[in-house]
Design a protein around this motif. Structure first.
Motif, PDB file in Angstrom:
ATOM      1  N   LEU A  37      -4.393   5.529   3.975  1.00 50.85           N
ATOM      2  CA  LEU A  37      -3.875   4.181   4.155  1.00 50.85           C
ATOM      3  C   LEU A  37      -4.282   3.681   5.526  1.00 50.85           C
ATOM      4  N   SER A  41       0.815  -1.211   0.000  1.00 48.62           N
ATOM      5  CA  SER A  41       0.000   0.000   0.000  1.00 48.62           C
ATOM      6  C   SER A  41       0.849   1.261   0.000  1.00 48.62           C
ATOM      7  N   LEU A  88      -5.864   0.912   0.736  1.00 52.54           N
ATOM      8  CA  LEU A  88      -5.663   2.273   0.259  1.00 52.54           C
ATOM      9  C   LEU A  88      -6.969   2.806  -0.309  1.00 52.54           C
ATOM     10  N   GLY A 123       0.364   2.115   7.586  1.00 51.76           N
ATOM     11  CA  GLY A 123      -0.226   2.313   6.273  1.00 51.76           C
ATOM     12  C   GLY A 123      -0.206   1.098   5.383  1.00 51.76           C
TER      13      GLY A 123
END
Length: 379
Positions: free
Chosen positions: A289, A130, A298, A294
């Motif tokens: 994210l 991501s 997404l 993260g």
């Protein structure tokens, strides 16, 4: 380079074994492993089929004559093994934090430069699919010029986790060393690594933790939480590092006319109400994210003014190592790039001792907690 690169590992726990797997997957040969305890080191070496094992790092360097050393111990134990390895002409792959303080990190950075060895600094969550996807979108101009970023995480970690290296400043503990290093690296990989200014606040809000024998693997430390915390025979250790922080940064980005404002907010002892996340905001949209690093789904906010979940593009997905665990996946990615670079291939920039040294200096400044203006006298 036709022959396999030889790797010597420092550390026998979760990170040491993870580094060994990563270098083997990258085509290198793991020729030795060094740990603190003879029997533990022997057991790990036998389990992983590593020929040389022991507790003497200098002797292992001389016997194994590695091309690369991989440092997978807590940060407080990094300086001497890295210094000795660089002096021996080895390339160095080091987990974060680089060391336990700014001065020693600067020394190692300069020594590596002087000796001409390559270095890799494993603040490596920048390599989750991501984050790689976010970098592609941002650099492609999908959200326009980046303007601000927020990195928010609350872990609700058990206060009763046994006392160990993560509780002690001299051992490289603290959340700045072991969380902020990753999020700062993620941000830098997406918008640019020219950090202009920094300000922060930390809280030493844990206090004490129980001292328990037998904890070796960081990943299984929860299994050792005492069942009776009121046992009068239980001993306690006092933590001297931060367990929460709030940091503001301004980063010069080649993608934006003005500096990008960044908020890093982390509380390891407090519960989360909604998802941990990292968000990149721009003049034309935003990228969300999910997850504290993260690494989750997404979402793109674009011209239609709605959040849309996007899959990882196939061209990015195929570059991500097929291994279990996000941490392991990122070690594999960085080790692969490091080995290829040493072998003479052209690779994308990756974090080195330059970042490790810089981050350690920044952490030292944040820990001073002196960026406050006294307004108590104002009407």
């Amino acid at each position: 380079m036709d022959r396999k690169l030889k790797v010597l590992i420092s550390g026998t726990g979760f990170a040491g074994q993870g580094h060994a797997d990563a270098f083997r997957a990258a085509g290198a040969e793991v020729v030795g492993i060094v740990g603190r305890t003879e029997q533990v080191t022997r057991d790990v070496a036998e389990k992983m089929s590593i020929a040389h094992f022991g507790t003497d790092w200098a002797a292992a360097l001389e016997t194994c004559k590695p091309d690369i050393v991989s440092i997978a111990t807590p940060g407080g134990a990094h300086f001497d093994p890295i210094r000795q390895a660089i002096e021996a002409g080895c390339h160095v792959f080091c987990d974060k934090p680089m060391t336990d303080n700014a001065d020693t990190a600067v020394q190692l950075f300069k020594l590596a430069q002087d000796k001409g060895v390559k270095t890799a600094y494993a603040a490596s969550f920048r390599y989750t699919p991501s984050v790689l996807h976010a970098r592609h979108l941002v650099t492609s101009g999908v959200i326009g010029e980046p303007t601000e970023i927020e990195c928010i995480s609350h872990f609700n970690l058990e206060r009763e986790i046994p006392f160990g290296w993560s509780h002690r400043k001299k051992d490289g503990g603290g959340r700045l060393n072991n969380n902020f290093t990753h999020t700062l690296s993620i941000v830098a990989s997406v918008v640019g690594d020219k950090i202009l200014s920094i300000s922060g606040d930390v809280r030493y809000d844990l206090g004490r933790a129980p001292i328990v024998d037998g904890v070796h693997n960081f990943a299984t430390r929860r299994d050792f939480i005492p069942k009776d915390l009121n046992d009068p025979a239980l001993k306690w250790g006092q933590s001297d590092v931060e367990w929460s922080y709030t940091v503001l940064a301004r980063i010069k980005s080649p993608l934006a006319e003005n500096p990008v404002s960044v908020l890093f907010k982390h509380g390891v002892l407090v519960p989360r109400f909604s998802d941990d996340h990292i968000v990149f905001y721009g003049t034309k949209g935003a990228i969300y994210l999910k997850g504290h690093y993260g690494s989750g789904q997404l979402y793109l906010y674009g011209a239609d003014r709605t959040w849309t979940a996007l899959p990882v593009p196939p061209e990015i997905a195929k570059t991500v190592p097929d291994v279990k665990g996000e941490t392991e996946q990122c070690w594999h990615y960085l080790a692969r790039e490091f080995v290829r670079d040493i072998q003479g291939a052209t690779v994308a920039p990756y974090p080195t001792f330059r970042e490790g040294c810089q981050y350690q200096q920044i952490i030292g400044l944040i820990r001073k907690n002196d960026a406050w203006s006294d307004v108590s006298h104002l009407a």
